[in-house]
Design a protein around this motif. Structure first.
Motif, PDB file in Angstrom:
ATOM      1  N   ASP A  73      45.686 -13.545  30.704  1.00 36.37           N
ATOM      2  CA  ASP A  73      46.836 -14.358  30.325  1.00 36.37           C
ATOM      3  C   ASP A  73      47.363 -13.964  28.943  1.00 36.37           C
ATOM      4  N   THR A  74      46.447 -13.737  28.005  1.00 31.56           N
ATOM      5  CA  THR A  74      46.849 -13.396  26.642  1.00 31.56           C
ATOM      6  C   THR A  74      47.683 -12.128  26.600  1.00 31.56           C
ATOM      7  N   THR A  75      47.265 -11.108  27.333  1.00 28.68           N
ATOM      8  CA  THR A  75      48.001  -9.840  27.336  1.00 28.68           C
ATOM      9  C   THR A  75      49.375  -9.993  27.985  1.00 28.68           C
ATOM     10  N   ALA A  76      49.467 -10.863  29.005  1.00 27.58           N
ATOM     11  CA  ALA A  76      50.770 -11.102  29.633  1.00 27.58           C
ATOM     12  C   ALA A  76      51.699 -11.848  28.680  1.00 27.58           C
ATOM     13  N   HIS A  77      51.167 -12.822  27.948  1.00 28.88           N
ATOM     14  CA  HIS A  77      51.987 -13.527  26.956  1.00 28.88           C
ATOM     15  C   HIS A  77      52.456 -12.573  25.854  1.00 28.88           C
ATOM     16  N   ASP A  78      51.662 -11.556  25.581  1.00 24.79           N
ATOM     17  CA  ASP A  78      52.044 -10.539  24.602  1.00 24.79           C
ATOM     18  C   ASP A  78      52.982  -9.489  25.193  1.00 24.79           C
ATOM     19  N   ARG A  79      53.358  -9.681  26.441  1.00 26.03           N
ATOM     20  CA  ARG A  79      54.270  -8.762  27.144  1.00 26.03           C
ATOM     21  C   ARG A  79      53.720  -7.337  27.182  1.00 26.03           C
ATOM     22  N   ASN A  80      52.444  -7.249  27.511  1.00 28.65           N
ATOM     23  CA  ASN A  80      51.761  -5.956  27.541  1.00 28.65           C
ATOM     24  C   ASN A  80      51.088  -5.778  28.898  1.00 28.65           C
ATOM     25  N   PRO A  81      51.851  -5.399  29.938  1.00 29.05           N
ATOM     26  CA  PRO A  81      51.276  -5.280  31.282  1.00 29.05           C
ATOM     27  C   PRO A  81      50.205  -4.206  31.385  1.00 29.05           C
ATOM     28  N   GLN A  82      50.331  -3.147  30.581  1.00 30.83           N
ATOM     29  CA  GLN A  82      49.315  -2.100  30.603  1.00 30.83           C
ATOM     30  C   GLN A  82      47.973  -2.651  30.135  1.00 30.83           C
ATOM     31  N   ALA A  83      47.998  -3.442  29.059  1.00 35.34           N
ATOM     32  CA  ALA A  83      46.761  -4.040  28.573  1.00 35.34           C
ATOM     33  C   ALA A  83      46.192  -5.023  29.589  1.00 35.34           C
ATOM     34  N   LYS A  84      47.067  -5.743  30.275  1.00 38.13           N
ATOM     35  CA  LYS A  84      46.609  -6.668  31.314  1.00 38.13           C
ATOM     36  C   LYS A  84      45.913  -5.920  32.441  1.00 38.13           C
ATOM     37  N   ALA A  85      46.487  -4.799  32.863  1.00 42.42           N
ATOM     38  CA  ALA A  85      45.860  -3.978  33.908  1.00 42.42           C
ATOM     39  C   ALA A  85      44.507  -3.452  33.445  1.00 42.42           C
ATOM     40  N   GLU A  86      44.397  -3.098  32.175  1.00 41.44           N
ATOM     41  CA  GLU A  86      43.130  -2.584  31.646  1.00 41.44           C
ATOM     42  C   GLU A  86      42.058  -3.668  31.625  1.00 41.44           C
ATOM     43  N   VAL A  87      42.453  -4.917  31.311  1.00 42.27           N
ATOM     44  CA  VAL A  87      41.494  -6.020  31.372  1.00 42.27           C
ATOM     45  C   VAL A  87      40.996  -6.203  32.800  1.00 42.27           C
ATOM     46  N   ILE A  88      41.908  -6.114  33.760  1.00 49.33           N
ATOM     47  CA  ILE A  88      41.516  -6.239  35.170  1.00 49.33           C
ATOM     48  C   ILE A  88      40.574  -5.107  35.562  1.00 49.33           C
ATOM     49  N   ASN A  89      40.854  -3.893  35.102  1.00 51.71           N
ATOM     50  CA  ASN A  89      39.947  -2.759  35.347  1.00 51.71           C
ATOM     51  C   ASN A  89      38.544  -3.072  34.846  1.00 51.71           C
ATOM     52  N   ARG A  90      38.463  -3.571  33.610  1.00 52.94           N
ATOM     53  CA  ARG A  90      37.171  -3.856  32.994  1.00 52.94           C
ATOM     54  C   ARG A  90      36.446  -4.971  33.729  1.00 52.94           C
ATOM     55  N   PHE A  91      37.200  -5.972  34.155  1.00 47.94           N
ATOM     56  CA  PHE A  91      36.564  -7.052  34.907  1.00 47.94           C
ATOM     57  C   PHE A  91      35.992  -6.534  36.220  1.00 47.94           C
ATOM     58  N   ASP A  92      36.742  -5.718  36.938  1.00 49.29           N
ATOM     59  CA  ASP A  92      36.265  -5.195  38.219  1.00 49.29           C
ATOM     60  C   ASP A  92      34.987  -4.381  38.020  1.00 49.29           C
ATOM     61  N   THR A  93      34.954  -3.593  36.956  1.00 49.00           N
ATOM     62  CA  THR A  93      33.750  -2.807  36.665  1.00 49.00           C
ATOM     63  C   THR A  93      32.564  -3.714  36.373  1.00 49.00           C
ATOM     64  N   ALA A  94      32.787  -4.751  35.565  1.00 44.26           N
ATOM     65  CA  ALA A  94      31.714  -5.684  35.235  1.00 44.26           C
ATOM     66  C   ALA A  94      31.243  -6.439  36.470  1.00 44.26           C
ATOM     67  N   LEU A  95      32.180  -6.848  37.325  1.00 50.37           N
ATOM     68  CA  LEU A  95      31.817  -7.536  38.557  1.00 50.37           C
ATOM     69  C   LEU A  95      30.978  -6.624  39.448  1.00 50.37           C
ATOM     70  N   GLY A  96      31.333  -5.341  39.481  1.00 51.50           N
ATOM     71  CA  GLY A  96      30.557  -4.381  40.264  1.00 51.50           C
ATOM     72  C   GLY A  96      29.115  -4.284  39.793  1.00 51.50           C
ATOM     73  N   LYS A  97      28.909  -4.352  38.490  1.00 51.47           N
ATOM     74  CA  LYS A  97      27.542  -4.312  37.952  1.00 51.47           C
ATOM     75  C   LYS A  97      26.751  -5.534  38.411  1.00 51.47           C
ATOM     76  N   MET A  98      27.410  -6.683  38.463  1.00 55.96           N
ATOM     77  CA  MET A  98      26.709  -7.895  38.880  1.00 55.96           C
ATOM     78  C   MET A  98      26.387  -7.860  40.374  1.00 55.96           C
ATOM     79  N   VAL A  99      27.311  -7.323  41.148  1.00 59.96           N
ATOM     80  CA  VAL A  99      27.106  -7.278  42.597  1.00 59.96           C
ATOM     81  C   VAL A  99      26.036  -6.256  42.981  1.00 59.96           C
ATOM     82  N   THR A 100      25.972  -5.143  42.242  1.00 63.47           N
ATOM     83  CA  THR A 100      25.022  -4.075  42.580  1.00 63.47           C
ATOM     84  C   THR A 100      23.702  -4.171  41.837  1.00 63.47           C
ATOM     85  N   GLY A 101      23.614  -5.095  40.870  1.00 62.39           N
ATOM     86  CA  GLY A 101      22.363  -5.244  40.139  1.00 62.39           C
ATOM     87  C   GLY A 101      22.221  -4.346  38.940  1.00 62.39           C
ATOM     88  N   LYS A 102      23.314  -3.749  38.466  1.00 67.13           N
ATOM     89  CA  LYS A 102      23.241  -2.861  37.307  1.00 67.13           C
ATOM     90  C   LYS A 102      23.339  -3.608  35.984  1.00 67.13           C
TER      91      LYS A 102
END
Length: 438
Positions: free
Chosen positions: A315-344
């Motif tokens: 939300d913060t990155t969208a309020h800052d009108r920075n869609p690229q940064a928002k996409a990067e946060v989503i990338n990082r979240f997906d990676t972190a979620l993958g670690k939790m799902v796979t046990g890493k």
């Protein structure tokens, strides 16, 4: 809770929904992001689109999260942000206290008026506690004391204490994104209400006194020397008084935990009697420690029936009108979620065979305008015993074809609770929702 029921984990990606962005080749940040883990979950479960309150109606975080936390929509839509923020920072609340959400802002004084140069004082993060300490126990007249307390970054809580205070007053924050807006002077909603007029006058007096004190504060002198915006003004909104709330999750006797950095989310958790968990590594910005947040969620699941994990940076990155940064946060979240799902993760793997996982957002935030809008948000529910649909990617477009269809935040919550096995006595739950709205 009996052993034949599932645990539940609901992940709220604040402001996740968006609109196509020219900077991202016409994609939304979620469509543009690389999300193999979310996509795999979408392919093996059910997806849909969720309206936080009503189709097409933009809502604030506290309204939609209040519903996701078990409040009936009619109650959640009347929540006031000031008391929530106060609960979020652990303020010792007293009957009769008047509580307002506030921003440290950069202002200039032109005659009797204050003009806003930056509503967030450059998103100030350092020494906010020092600035707030200079504004404790300020006499604003009529035996009313005002105190400012730090919350998240530039956000603060203003508390007025005295006899006969009224929440029927207007904001001083003009809102909007433009610069050189004039701070509004608070006024009574009903000019014939003497208590409201006195309360509004107290807020206005605090606005004037705080500017005088903050303008000469050593922190701001140093900021000016370092070419940073000074935090020399206060703007307020979301006034309200403390009250107790009934909640469906409490009625179901669920032990609930909330993991967040945002005082609004933590405040709602405190108001509802949930366990609230935070850490200095959790921030509202892209630098938040997502791995640690997810590790805390896994740990909390061992001792709680339902765990909410809130992530603000989308939300913060969208309020800052920075869609690229928002996409990067989503990338990082997906990676972190993958670690939790796979046990890493260092804390180990979450067992999706005995956990209901819900992924949602509280509202859509448009990266082009930097504002909330009324678009529905993509959602998914992982249920090891549930159906699956034909959605292949987790995003705004693909989820529109999902089996969950277009549902409300209230329906999303009850769908998660049903998958957990908590609504076997559905008639009693239905009647409790009706009772809570009375």
């Amino acid at each position: 809770m009996s052993s034949d029921r599932f645990k539940g984990l609901v992940i709220i990606l604040d402001g996740l929904g968006d609109r196509p962005c020219p900077e991202l080749d016409g994609n939304t940040p979620l469509e543009f992001a690389h999300t193999p883990v979310l996509d795999q979950l979408a392919q093996s479960n059910q997806c849909g689109l969720m309206d936080p309150l009503l189709p097409g109606l933009p809502v604030d975080t506290h309204t939609s999260v209040g519903i996701l936390f078990g409040l009936p929509p009619s109650v959640a839509s009347c929540l006031c942000r000031g008391p929530i923020e106060a609960a979020g920072i652990g303020l010792d609340l007293h009957v009769g206290d008047l509580l307002l959400r506030a921003n440290l802002a950069t202002v200039e004084k032109h005659g009797p008026d204050f003009h806003i140069k930056d509503r967030r004082a450059g998103r100030i993060r350092e020494h906010v506690d020092s600035l707030c300490r200079a504004l404790e126990d300020i006499n604003v007249g009529a035996d009313i004391l005002a105190s400012l307390y730090p919350a998240t970054q530039h956000r603060c809580v203003l508390r007025l204490q005295g006899s006969h205070l009224s929440a029927q007053i207007s904001d001083t924050d003009p809102g909007g994104k433009g610069i050189d807006q004039r701070i509004l002077m608070s006024r009574a909603d009903n000019n014939e209400d003497e208590i409201a007029r006195r309360s509004a006058a107290a807020v206005n007096r605090f606005t004037e006194i705080s500017h005088d004190i903050l303008s000469s504060h050593p922190v701001n002198k140093k900021r000016i020397q370092g070419n940073q915006l000074p935090a020399n003004g206060i703007i307020t909104r979301g006034v309200g008084v403390h009250q107790n709330f009934n909640n469906l999750l409490a009625y179901l006797n669920l032990k609930v935990a909330v993991i967040a950095s945002e005082s609004t989310i933590l405040g709602l958790g405190n108001l509802f009697g949930f366990t609230t968990i935070t850490d200095p590594a959790f921030t509202a910005l892209p630098d938040t420690d997502l791995d640690k947040k997810l590790a805390f969620a896994k740990t909390a699941l061992a001792t709680h029936d339902l765990v909410y994990l809130h992530i603000k940076a989308t939300d913060t990155t969208a309020h800052d009108r920075n869609p690229q940064a928002k996409a990067e946060v989503i990338n990082r979240f997906d990676t972190a979620l993958g670690k939790m799902v796979t046990g890493k993760m260092t804390s180990g793997k979450i067992n999706l065979e005995d956990t209901i996982l819900g992924v949602c957002a509280d509202h859509s935030t448009d990266s082009y305008r930097g504002e909330h809008n009324g678009d529905p948000v993509p959602v998914l529910i992982h249920n090891p015993l549930g159906r699956k649909d034909r959605v292949n990617r987790f995003n705004e477009t693909d989820c529109a074809t999902g089996a969950l269809g277009r549902l409300t935040a209230q329906s999303f919550l009850t769908s998660v609770l049903d998958a957990m096995g908590c609504l076997s006595n559905y008639k009693a739950a239905e009647m409790e929702y009706y009772r809570l709205t009375r």
